[in-house]
Design a protein around this motif. Structure first.
Motif, short mmCIF file in Angstrom:
data_model
loop_
_atom_site.label_atom_id
_atom_site.label_comp_id
_atom_site.label_asym_id
_atom_site.label_seq_id
_atom_site.Cartn_x
_atom_site.Cartn_y
_atom_site.Cartn_z
N GLN A 121 1.54 10.48 32.47
CA GLN A 121 0.82 11.41 31.59
C GLN A 121 1.35 11.28 30.16
O GLN A 121 0.58 11.24 29.20
N PHE A 122 2.67 11.22 30.05
CA PHE A 122 3.29 11.06 28.73
C PHE A 122 2.78 9.80 28.04
O PHE A 122 2.35 9.83 26.89
N TYR A 123 2.83 8.68 28.76
CA TYR A 123 2.37 7.41 28.18
C TYR A 123 0.90 7.48 27.77
O TYR A 123 0.51 6.97 26.72
N GLN A 124 0.07 8.10 28.60
CA GLN A 124 -1.36 8.17 28.30
C GLN A 124 -1.61 8.90 26.98
O GLN A 124 -2.41 8.47 26.16
N ILE A 125 -0.91 10.00 26.77
CA ILE A 125 -1.05 10.76 25.52
C ILE A 125 -0.47 9.96 24.35
O ILE A 125 -1.12 9.76 23.32
N PHE A 126 0.74 9.47 24.52
CA PHE A 126 1.45 8.74 23.47
C PHE A 126 0.67 7.50 23.04
O PHE A 126 0.53 7.21 21.85
N GLU A 127 0.12 6.79 24.02
CA GLU A 127 -0.57 5.54 23.72
C GLU A 127 -1.97 5.74 23.14
O GLU A 127 -2.54 4.82 22.57
N THR A 128 -2.50 6.97 23.23
CA THR A 128 -3.76 7.28 22.54
C THR A 128 -3.54 7.16 21.03
O THR A 128 -4.39 6.63 20.31
N PHE A 129 -2.39 7.65 20.55
CA PHE A 129 -2.05 7.52 19.13
C PHE A 129 -1.85 6.06 18.75
O PHE A 129 -2.35 5.60 17.72
N LEU A 130 -1.12 5.32 19.59
CA LEU A 130 -0.84 3.92 19.29
C LEU A 130 -2.12 3.09 19.25
O LEU A 130 -2.25 2.19 18.41
N THR A 131 -3.06 3.40 20.14
CA THR A 131 -4.33 2.68 20.16
C THR A 131 -5.06 2.86 18.83
O THR A 131 -5.58 1.90 18.26
N LYS A 132 -5.08 4.09 18.33
CA LYS A 132 -5.75 4.37 17.05
C LYS A 132 -5.05 3.63 15.91
O LYS A 132 -5.70 3.07 15.02
N ILE A 133 -3.73 3.60 15.94
CA ILE A 133 -2.97 2.90 14.90
C ILE A 133 -3.30 1.41 14.94
O ILE A 133 -3.55 0.79 13.90
N MET A 134 -3.33 0.82 16.15
CA MET A 134 -3.64 -0.60 16.27
C MET A 134 -5.06 -0.92 15.81
O MET A 134 -5.29 -1.93 15.16
N GLU A 135 -6.01 -0.05 16.17
CA GLU A 135 -7.40 -0.26 15.75
C GLU A 135 -7.52 -0.23 14.22
O GLU A 135 -8.30 -0.97 13.64
N THR A 136 -6.74 0.63 13.60
CA THR A 136 -6.79 0.78 12.15
C THR A 136 -6.14 -0.40 11.44
O THR A 136 -6.58 -0.80 10.37
N GLY A 137 -5.10 -0.94 12.03
CA GLY A 137 -4.43 -2.09 11.46
C GLY A 137 -3.20 -1.73 10.64
O GLY A 137 -3.07 -0.60 10.16
N PRO A 138 -2.30 -2.71 10.47
CA PRO A 138 -1.02 -2.46 9.81
C PRO A 138 -1.15 -2.11 8.32
O PRO A 138 -0.35 -1.34 7.80
N LYS A 139 -2.14 -2.68 7.65
CA LYS A 139 -2.26 -2.43 6.21
C LYS A 139 -2.59 -0.95 5.95
O LYS A 139 -1.95 -0.30 5.12
N ILE A 140 -3.59 -0.43 6.66
CA ILE A 140 -4.00 0.96 6.45
C ILE A 140 -2.94 1.91 6.98
O ILE A 140 -2.59 2.90 6.32
N PHE A 141 -2.38 1.63 8.17
CA PHE A 141 -1.36 2.55 8.69
C PHE A 141 -0.12 2.54 7.80
O PHE A 141 0.53 3.57 7.62
N GLY A 142 0.19 1.40 7.20
CA GLY A 142 1.28 1.34 6.23
C GLY A 142 1.02 2.28 5.06
O GLY A 142 1.93 2.96 4.57
N GLN A 143 -0.24 2.37 4.61
CA GLN A 143 -0.60 3.28 3.53
C GLN A 143 -0.50 4.75 3.99
O GLN A 143 -0.13 5.62 3.20
N VAL A 144 -0.83 5.01 5.25
CA VAL A 144 -0.68 6.36 5.81
C VAL A 144 0.80 6.76 5.75
O VAL A 144 1.14 7.86 5.29
#
Length: 199
Positions: A85-108
């Protein structure tokens, strides 16, 4: 009143989602508020009702995964495997970060650091703090993880670990799988008992 709040959240999510998409396609500096309004089919007054500037979009970056998690929380917490359950919640955030990409998340991350708005960087301020602490505690009690430190300390360490890995991922221009690296490091930190049983 609840319907109005839901409608406001949906509109805000739509603006954030489309704006991030435009930033990714064209670069942040090449996207104007007018471009965002056109893409969202909203007026400038609607945009400014939700945001003071296009930079403020970054402050709401995690709104979409948070809403997804809360909408699906009952089904996520239905599983008897607490670390899963923990991983499922935690990895929902990581999935969004990966979809967005390093350049944009770096700006965040930069926006959060520059403005001292450290809600995504400071453990006790993250939205999922209580849920994470509860799941880690239950995982300890169920014998799923062997790290016996207080759950609060573990979640604090996880938050700092996640920020560090994410900064390195941005710095390396996303040249490694963010989810796999987090899972590998978390398994080491948590002392996960039966890795094969985790979904």
């Amino acid at each position: 009143m609840q319907n109005k709040n839901n409608e406001n959240n949906l509109t805000k999510m739509h603006i954030v989602d489309r704006a991030i998409e435009l930033f990714r396609e064209r670069g942040f500096n090449n996207v104007s508020v007018t471009d965002i309004c056109k893409a969202c089919k909203i007026s400038r007054s609607t945009f400014y009702y939700y945001f003071k500037s296009k930079e403020e979009i970054f402050d709401n970056f995690l709104l979409i995964p948070e809403v997804i998690i809360f909408e699906n929380l009952a089904s996520i917490l239905n599983s008897s495997n607490y670390i899963g359950q923990f991983y499922q919640i935690f990895e929902t955030f990581l999935t969004k970060i990966m979809e967005t990409g390093p350049k944009i998340f770096g700006q965040v991350l930069k926006r959060n650091i520059d403005n001292g708005n450290l809600n995504i960087l400071v453990p006790y301020k993250i939205t999922m703090w209580d849920i994470y602490v509860n799941l880690i505690k239950k995982a300890q009690e169920a014998g799923e993880i062997l790290n016996t430190d207080p759950p609060e300390k573990i979640v604090e360490a996880i938050t700092y670990l996640a920020v560090g890995i994410s900064v390195i991922w941005c710095n390396k221009n996303g040249n490694f799988d963010l989810i796999s690296k987090h899972r590998q490091m978390l398994e080491t930190l948590l002392l996960v008992k039966d890795k094969a049983e985790i979904p």
